[in-house]
Design a protein around this motif. Structure first.
Motif, PDB file in Angstrom:
ATOM      1  N   PRO A 156       0.823  -1.199   0.000  1.00 16.53           N
ATOM      2  CA  PRO A 156       0.000   0.000   0.000  1.00 16.53           C
ATOM      3  C   PRO A 156       0.866   1.261   0.000  1.00 16.53           C
ATOM      4  O   PRO A 156       1.924   1.297   0.645  1.00 16.53           O
ATOM      5  CB  PRO A 156      -0.795  -0.107   1.303  1.00 16.53           C
ATOM      6  CG  PRO A 156      -0.773  -1.561   1.651  1.00 16.53           C
ATOM      7  CD  PRO A 156       0.555  -2.071   1.151  1.00 16.53           C
ATOM      8  N   ALA A 157       0.440   2.265  -0.721  1.00 12.00           N
ATOM      9  CA  ALA A 157       1.153   3.548  -0.729  1.00 12.00           C
ATOM     10  C   ALA A 157       0.996   4.221   0.625  1.00 12.00           C
ATOM     11  O   ALA A 157      -0.065   4.143   1.248  1.00 12.00           O
ATOM     12  CB  ALA A 157       0.605   4.448  -1.828  1.00 12.00           C
ATOM     13  N   VAL A 207      15.686  -0.658  -9.667  1.00 13.54           N
ATOM     14  CA  VAL A 207      15.030   0.633  -9.872  1.00 13.54           C
ATOM     15  C   VAL A 207      15.036   1.334  -8.524  1.00 13.54           C
ATOM     16  O   VAL A 207      14.522   0.804  -7.546  1.00 13.54           O
ATOM     17  CB  VAL A 207      13.574   0.458 -10.383  1.00 13.54           C
ATOM     18  CG1 VAL A 207      12.880   1.793 -10.497  1.00 13.54           C
ATOM     19  CG2 VAL A 207      13.568  -0.279 -11.714  1.00 13.54           C
ATOM     20  N   ALA A 208      15.647   2.498  -8.470  1.00 13.26           N
ATOM     21  CA  ALA A 208      15.753   3.213  -7.205  1.00 13.26           C
ATOM     22  C   ALA A 208      14.366   3.621  -6.717  1.00 13.26           C
ATOM     23  O   ALA A 208      13.627   4.293  -7.428  1.00 13.26           O
ATOM     24  CB  ALA A 208      16.640   4.443  -7.375  1.00 13.26           C
ATOM     25  N   GLY A 209      14.009   3.181  -5.528  1.00  8.57           N
ATOM     26  CA  GLY A 209      12.741   3.586  -4.934  1.00  8.57           C
ATOM     27  C   GLY A 209      11.546   2.945  -5.606  1.00  8.57           C
ATOM     28  O   GLY A 209      11.570   1.781  -5.988  1.00  8.57           O
ATOM     29  N   ILE A 210      10.505   3.730  -5.774  1.00  6.50           N
ATOM     30  CA  ILE A 210       9.245   3.232  -6.315  1.00  6.50           C
ATOM     31  C   ILE A 210       9.331   3.144  -7.836  1.00  6.50           C
ATOM     32  O   ILE A 210       9.693   4.098  -8.513  1.00  6.50           O
ATOM     33  CB  ILE A 210       8.093   4.157  -5.881  1.00  6.50           C
ATOM     34  CG1 ILE A 210       7.943   4.089  -4.353  1.00  6.50           C
ATOM     35  CG2 ILE A 210       6.792   3.783  -6.579  1.00  6.50           C
ATOM     36  CD1 ILE A 210       7.030   5.136  -3.798  1.00  6.50           C
ATOM     37  N   ALA A 211       8.974   1.973  -8.364  1.00  6.89           N
ATOM     38  CA  ALA A 211       9.019   1.745  -9.809  1.00  6.89           C
ATOM     39  C   ALA A 211       7.701   2.119 -10.484  1.00  6.89           C
ATOM     40  O   ALA A 211       7.649   2.307 -11.698  1.00  6.89           O
ATOM     41  CB  ALA A 211       9.337   0.278 -10.090  1.00  6.89           C
ATOM     42  N   TYR A 235      -4.686   1.675  -3.288  1.00  3.32           N
ATOM     43  CA  TYR A 235      -3.679   2.581  -3.843  1.00  3.32           C
ATOM     44  C   TYR A 235      -2.347   1.938  -3.492  1.00  3.32           C
ATOM     45  O   TYR A 235      -1.973   1.894  -2.329  1.00  3.32           O
ATOM     46  CB  TYR A 235      -3.804   3.961  -3.212  1.00  3.32           C
ATOM     47  CG  TYR A 235      -3.151   5.094  -3.976  1.00  3.32           C
ATOM     48  CD1 TYR A 235      -1.803   5.065  -4.316  1.00  3.32           C
ATOM     49  CD2 TYR A 235      -3.879   6.210  -4.324  1.00  3.32           C
ATOM     50  CE1 TYR A 235      -1.208   6.117  -4.990  1.00  3.32           C
ATOM     51  CE2 TYR A 235      -3.293   7.282  -5.008  1.00  3.32           C
ATOM     52  CZ  TYR A 235      -1.964   7.227  -5.327  1.00  3.32           C
ATOM     53  OH  TYR A 235      -1.369   8.264  -6.003  1.00  3.32           O
ATOM     54  N   VAL A 236      -1.652   1.380  -4.465  1.00  2.00           N
ATOM     55  CA  VAL A 236      -0.462   0.578  -4.197  1.00  2.00           C
ATOM     56  C   VAL A 236       0.749   1.083  -4.972  1.00  2.00           C
ATOM     57  O   VAL A 236       0.608   1.749  -6.005  1.00  2.00           O
ATOM     58  CB  VAL A 236      -0.694  -0.915  -4.515  1.00  2.00           C
ATOM     59  CG1 VAL A 236      -1.779  -1.499  -3.626  1.00  2.00           C
ATOM     60  CG2 VAL A 236      -1.049  -1.122  -5.965  1.00  2.00           C
ATOM     61  N   VAL A 237       1.915   0.753  -4.454  1.00  3.41           N
ATOM     62  CA  VAL A 237       3.169   1.068  -5.135  1.00  3.41           C
ATOM     63  C   VAL A 237       3.927  -0.227  -5.389  1.00  3.41           C
ATOM     64  O   VAL A 237       3.727  -1.230  -4.698  1.00  3.41           O
ATOM     65  CB  VAL A 237       4.054   2.049  -4.333  1.00  3.41           C
ATOM     66  CG1 VAL A 237       3.369   3.406  -4.175  1.00  3.41           C
ATOM     67  CG2 VAL A 237       4.441   1.481  -2.980  1.00  3.41           C
ATOM     68  N   ALA A 238       4.790  -0.160  -6.398  1.00  3.06           N
ATOM     69  CA  ALA A 238       5.669  -1.282  -6.725  1.00  3.06           C
ATOM     70  C   ALA A 238       7.102  -0.849  -6.500  1.00  3.06           C
ATOM     71  O   ALA A 238       7.501   0.246  -6.909  1.00  3.06           O
ATOM     72  CB  ALA A 238       5.467  -1.699  -8.182  1.00  3.06           C
TER      73      ALA A 238
END
Length: 187
Positions: free
Chosen positions: A17-18, A73-77, A65-68
């Motif tokens: 989750p973001a 890849v630096a940080g969030i892709a 609401y999600v992040v990958a």
């Protein structure tokens, strides 16, 4: 429905989750697409405060609401969310997906992982339809991704937007979630 971190493939892509500390990176990813692409019909990138407001609205609606994150890849892709399709109450069982990837993360299956997560979580929430509104009929990657996950083409608004000095189409695709329209919702 799993709202926690999920490793799609060990060492490759991790979904979670973001959280508020992600929003500066999310804003930077989105700003890139606003400034260089046709996926968004916005022409001026919103600032972090506006992206925070939008994230909070999705969270308050109880939607995913999600992040990958991905090794290499630096940080969030990339990030994705399911928002209400329209504000009228009759649309309450329909959501619209949004997916944006960092430029260096494209073509690596991250969009598929994010969209799959949105489909699963939205289904678990009792949503019945997911709508994709894809900027630019030439956006074959997004159209293909959605088609591969069960979305069907429902229409194209021709020359509905004007960006970068040219007219741009908007493609509509739809996918049933769970029982779709085969039964009456219970809530």
């Amino acid at each position: 429905m799993n709202m926690e971190r999920v490793d799609v493939e060990p060492g490759a892509v991790s979904l979670r989750p973001a959280v508020e500390s992600d929003l500066a990176t999310i804003q930077a990813i989105y700003a890139h697409h606003v400034k260089t692409g046709l996926a968004s019909f916005e022409e001026v990138p919103p600032d972090v405060a506006e992206m925070t407001r939008r994230w909070q609205a999705i969270r308050q609606a109880g939607l995913p609401y999600v992040v990958a994150e991905m090794g290499g890849v630096a940080g969030i892709a990339g990030y994705a969310y399911a928002g209400p399709y329209r504000p009228r109450s009759a649309y309450r069982f329909s959501v619209e997906d949004s997916i944006y990837l960092a430029p260096e993360a494209m073509g690596q299956g991250i969009g598929r992982a994010l969209l799959t997560r949105l489909i699963d979580e939205s289904t678990g929430l009792g949503m019945r339809q997911m709508i994709a509104v894809i900027g630019d009929s030439a956006n074959l990657a997004s159209v293909g991704l959605h088609r591969s996950l069960g979305f069907e083409m429902t229409g194209t608004f021709r020359a509905i937007g004007f960006k970068f000095g040219r007219w741009v189409d908007s493609v509509l695709m739809q996918r049933a979630l769970g029982e779709g329209a085969s039964t009456t919702p219970t809530n």
